[in-house]
Design a protein around this motif. Structure first.
Motif: not given
Length: 146
Positions: A8-26
């Motif tokens: 669960k911890f690694y899944t949450l960490l992966f989801a969080l890193s994916f979310f942070l990578m997808s947030c770019e200035k438009e």
């Protein structure tokens, strides 16, 4: 049980890193585009290898004052006296000026366009460019050997 918490911890960490990578200035992803100030129509696209390439281009300004009236609509007004540069492979072939009907015509041989031995299926991309009311425009067209 301990493995389940780690999973669960690694899944949450992966989801969080994916979310942070997808947030770019438009603003950095947007490409500046400007609407062309004119309507450019090109006629003449396929020619035999033995005949000259004759391409006619019309350049019109759009009058949108009657856009909401279905009896009037959008009107095209020929742009006269406009300098139009014809380019092939980033090199100017010729410069033409629109006539009273807003048209320019170009007639060249295949050899003048760089195809010494034209064969069926070969094509060239031409660029028609100019500037109207301080705004530049470019229209690409293709001529094909029949």
């Amino acid at each position: 049980m301990k493995i389940n918490h780690l999973h669960k911890f690694y899944t949450l960490l992966f989801a969080l890193s994916f979310f942070l990578m997808s947030c770019e200035k438009e603003d950095e992803l947007v490409v500046d585009r400007v609407v062309s100030p004119v309507l450019v129509t090109v006629s003449g696209s396929s020619f035999l290898a033995t005949e000259p390439v004759k391409v006619t281009t019309g350049i019109y300004e759009l009058d949108k004052s009657g856009i909401l009236d279905n009896k009037v609509g959008i009107d095209t007004i020929p742009v006269t006296g406009l300098a139009v540069k014809v380019m092939l492979n980033n090199a100017a072939i010729t410069e033409l000026t629109t006539d009273a009907a807003g048209q320019v015509s170009m007639e060249k041989t295949w050899a003048e366009l760089g195809l010494a031995a034209p064969t069926a299926g070969k094509f060239l991309v031409l660029e028609w460019s100019g500037s109207h009311k301080g705004q530049a425009f470019t229209k690409t067209s293709r001529v094909v050997v029949k």
